[in-house]
Design a protein around this motif. Structure first.
Motif, PDB file in Angstrom:
ATOM      1  N   TYR A  63      36.953  38.369  47.528  1.00 45.60           N
ATOM      2  CA  TYR A  63      36.736  37.471  48.657  1.00 45.60           C
ATOM      3  C   TYR A  63      35.255  37.559  49.020  1.00 45.60           C
ATOM      4  N   PHE A  64      34.503  36.474  48.755  1.00 40.74           N
ATOM      5  CA  PHE A  64      33.083  36.444  49.090  1.00 40.74           C
ATOM      6  C   PHE A  64      32.930  36.022  50.550  1.00 40.74           C
ATOM      7  N   ALA A  65      32.573  36.970  51.386  1.00 44.09           N
ATOM      8  CA  ALA A  65      32.534  36.728  52.822  1.00 44.09           C
ATOM      9  C   ALA A  65      31.362  35.834  53.210  1.00 44.09           C
ATOM     10  N   HIS A  66      31.622  34.959  54.163  1.00 52.71           N
ATOM     11  CA  HIS A  66      30.551  34.193  54.781  1.00 52.71           C
ATOM     12  C   HIS A  66      29.711  35.155  55.611  1.00 52.71           C
ATOM     13  N   ARG A  67      28.411  34.896  55.685  1.00 46.59           N
ATOM     14  CA  ARG A  67      27.530  35.830  56.371  1.00 46.59           C
ATOM     15  C   ARG A  67      27.836  35.952  57.862  1.00 46.59           C
ATOM     16  N   ARG A  68      28.542  34.978  58.443  1.00 49.96           N
ATOM     17  CA  ARG A  68      28.846  35.042  59.876  1.00 49.96           C
ATOM     18  C   ARG A  68      30.263  35.542  60.165  1.00 49.96           C
ATOM     19  N   GLU A  69      30.997  35.951  59.144  1.00 46.65           N
ATOM     20  CA  GLU A  69      32.356  36.442  59.395  1.00 46.65           C
ATOM     21  C   GLU A  69      32.314  37.805  60.072  1.00 46.65           C
ATOM     22  N   ALA A  70      33.204  37.997  61.043  1.00 42.61           N
ATOM     23  CA  ALA A  70      33.247  39.229  61.828  1.00 42.61           C
ATOM     24  C   ALA A  70      33.777  40.391  60.989  1.00 42.61           C
ATOM     25  N   VAL A  71      33.239  41.573  61.240  1.00 45.92           N
ATOM     26  CA  VAL A  71      33.614  42.761  60.467  1.00 45.92           C
ATOM     27  C   VAL A  71      35.085  43.102  60.651  1.00 45.92           C
ATOM     28  N   ASP A  72      35.590  43.028  61.886  1.00 48.50           N
ATOM     29  CA  ASP A  72      36.994  43.389  62.114  1.00 48.50           C
ATOM     30  C   ASP A  72      37.942  42.419  61.411  1.00 48.50           C
ATOM     31  N   LYS A  73      37.576  41.155  61.351  1.00 46.67           N
ATOM     32  CA  LYS A  73      38.382  40.176  60.621  1.00 46.67           C
ATOM     33  C   LYS A  73      38.418  40.509  59.134  1.00 46.67           C
ATOM     34  N   LEU A  74      37.284  40.882  58.568  1.00 43.26           N
ATOM     35  CA  LEU A  74      37.225  41.224  57.153  1.00 43.26           C
ATOM     36  C   LEU A  74      38.027  42.488  56.846  1.00 43.26           C
TER      37      LEU A  74
ATOM     38  N   ALA B  69      40.698  34.490  39.716  1.00 43.41           N
ATOM     39  CA  ALA B  69      40.078  33.619  40.715  1.00 43.41           C
ATOM     40  C   ALA B  69      39.301  34.431  41.731  1.00 43.41           C
ATOM     41  N   ASP B  70      38.262  33.833  42.264  1.00 39.26           N
ATOM     42  CA  ASP B  70      37.518  34.368  43.398  1.00 39.26           C
ATOM     43  C   ASP B  70      37.734  33.439  44.583  1.00 39.26           C
ATOM     44  N   MET B  71      37.628  33.986  45.790  1.00 43.26           N
ATOM     45  CA  MET B  71      37.817  33.189  46.996  1.00 43.26           C
ATOM     46  C   MET B  71      36.545  33.228  47.835  1.00 43.26           C
ATOM     47  N   VAL B  72      36.232  32.094  48.453  1.00 37.25           N
ATOM     48  CA  VAL B  72      35.049  31.967  49.297  1.00 37.25           C
ATOM     49  C   VAL B  72      35.487  31.962  50.759  1.00 37.25           C
ATOM     50  N   GLY B  73      34.884  32.815  51.556  1.00 41.55           N
ATOM     51  CA  GLY B  73      35.219  32.884  52.975  1.00 41.55           C
ATOM     52  C   GLY B  73      34.552  31.794  53.783  1.00 41.55           C
ATOM     53  N   THR B  74      35.025  31.651  55.003  1.00 43.89           N
ATOM     54  CA  THR B  74      34.492  30.630  55.907  1.00 43.89           C
ATOM     55  C   THR B  74      34.375  31.200  57.312  1.00 43.89           C
ATOM     56  N   SER B  75      33.499  30.602  58.114  1.00 39.54           N
ATOM     57  CA  SER B  75      33.318  31.037  59.503  1.00 39.54           C
ATOM     58  C   SER B  75      34.055  30.130  60.481  1.00 39.54           C
ATOM     59  N   LEU B  76      35.076  29.400  60.011  1.00 41.02           N
ATOM     60  CA  LEU B  76      35.823  28.501  60.891  1.00 41.02           C
ATOM     61  C   LEU B  76      36.523  29.254  62.023  1.00 41.02           C
ATOM     62  N   VAL B  77      36.895  30.508  61.787  1.00 36.20           N
ATOM     63  CA  VAL B  77      37.484  31.317  62.859  1.00 36.20           C
ATOM     64  C   VAL B  77      36.404  31.668  63.882  1.00 36.20           C
ATOM     65  N   GLU B  78      35.253  32.092  63.397  1.00 31.32           N
ATOM     66  CA  GLU B  78      34.169  32.513  64.292  1.00 31.32           C
ATOM     67  C   GLU B  78      33.641  31.363  65.147  1.00 31.32           C
ATOM     68  N   THR B  79      33.701  30.135  64.631  1.00 25.24           N
ATOM     69  CA  THR B  79      33.231  28.985  65.412  1.00 25.24           C
ATOM     70  C   THR B  79      34.323  28.415  66.312  1.00 25.24           C
TER      71      THR B  79
END
Length: 382
Positions: free
Chosen positions: A277-288, A243-253
């Motif tokens: 884990y495919f990161a959302h383009r707005r996800e923070a680097v430290d979170k990743l 499986a692959d996972m898709v990230g979200t920016s719900l934390v960033e918002t």
């Protein structure tokens, strides 16, 4: 609503404004559906079909002129994806104008001044984000009779609903809060934009969307985006195990708590055997960095919208996601491939204290209205 001709013997002139890679992808989908085909892309056998680029912009398609204006943001990841998408637009034969619209205090004045003539000439305006203050300001200048809103993700659902109810235009995750000083200052422009986006005898409005639209304002034409351009240009992908996972920016918002999100990702990855884990383009680097360290997932920063990345492949047999746009778009982009898209609900306990009162209902609606997805219960925090 099909593109209509301008003066007899003259091509119709369409101006599109985009601020994100997904918006530009959906402009290409809209242009493809309505027959605004560009010049043939480079077919040199030495260049892989999925990586071809033109060095010089090709001329606009004969009989149906489309110019894409990129109102470039400052975020490096978004800029990188936008440049790749701009290359694809040029490969299709469309003109692309890159504007450093946020490159300093005077940048907006230079951008708007430079676009004023094109705005007045355009017979059709295509926009990816009607909530954007930049776009709303540009709408005050145009005389176009046709306005088109292409998908900007789940925000499209909220835009159509607000337009139907005659409400002020405000993003769903900010709704419920008090308007700030800048909101009050910009209110007349926002109100003017809402009036212009309301169909009338002088103006036609189309919404081009892959999202479920239930409250359709009177006079608005809704056209389905089925990602036919994406499927024609990319893939089919190679399917890999796991499986692959898709990230979200719900934390960033500010909607979901960061620690609870990390625990949920860890639980999903362990339960379903996810490896990437495919990161959302707005996800923070430290979170990743935290996600990689605590989950063991390989963090992938896509250089194109996920719909194109997945269609190009390789992609896991199962794609896991939280409520987001991709639970609506990926099943369309991956139709016929056998890939299963599964969505995990957001538990109310994950929401932050400052989350909009509408957040839980909106996220549940995003999940509940998705077609061709497998719905997972909210995972226990690990």
């Amino acid at each position: 609503m099909s593109p209509r001709a301008g003066q007899p013997g003259q091509p119709s002139y369409t101006l599109a404004f985009v601020e994100s890679p997904v918006q530009l992808l959906n402009v290409l989908e809209w242009a493809h559906l309505h027959g605004l085909h560009g010049a043939e892309p480079d077919t040199s056998p030495s260049v892989p079909a999925q990586l071809r680029r033109t060095v010089v912009s090709a001329p606009p398609p004969s009989g149906a002129e489309l110019m894409v204006v990129v109102l470039s943001p400052t975020d490096p990841m978004t800029r990188g994806q936008l440049r790749r998408m701009a290359d694809l637009a040029r490969d299709e034969g469309y003109r692309v104008r890159w504007e450093e619209a946020r490159g300093g205090t005077t940048a907006p004045f230079h951008t708007i001044g430079g676009l004023a003539g094109a705005l007045r000439r355009a017979e059709r305006i295509v926009m990816g984000d009607p909530f954007s203050r930049y776009v709303q300001l540009l709408l005050t200048i145009t005389r176009a009779r046709d306005l088109v809103v292409v998908d900007d993700g789940t925000a499209t659902m909220e835009f159509v609903a607000q337009l139907a109810r005659g409400e002020r235009l405000v993003r769903w995750h900010r709704k419920g809060g008090r308007p700030g000083p800048r909101d009050l200052l910009f209110a007349p422009v926002s109100s003017s934009a809402r009036r212009r986006l309301t169909p009338s005898a002088r103006r036609r409005v189309e919404v081009f969307s892959s999202m479920p639209v239930t409250e359709i304002p009177d006079g608005v034409t809704v056209t389905a985006n089925e990602f036919t351009w994406t499927r024609a240009r990319f893939g089919p992908p190679r399917i890999i195990k796991g499986a692959d996972m898709v990230g979200t920016s719900l934390v960033e918002t500010g909607v979901v708590d960061g620690d609870r999100y990390l625990s949920a990702v860890r639980g999903l990855a362990r339960t379903h055997g996810a490896t990437r884990y495919f990161a959302h383009r707005r996800e923070a680097v430290d979170k990743l960095h935290r996600l990689a360290a605590q989950t063991g997932l390989e963090i992938v920063r896509p250089d194109l919208p996920l719909e194109l990345i997945a269609r190009r492949g390789p992609i896991g047999r199962t794609v896991l996601s939280f409520p987001s746009t991709v639970v609506h778009t990926l099943p369309l982009a991956l139709a016929g491939t056998g890939v299963r898209v599964a969505v995990c609900d957001v538990d109310p306990s994950w929401l932050t204290e400052t989350a909009s009162p509408r957040a839980q209902g909106f996220l549940s609606g995003v999940t509940g209205t998705a077609r061709d997805v497998h719905r997972l219960a909210a995972v226990g925090l690990a």
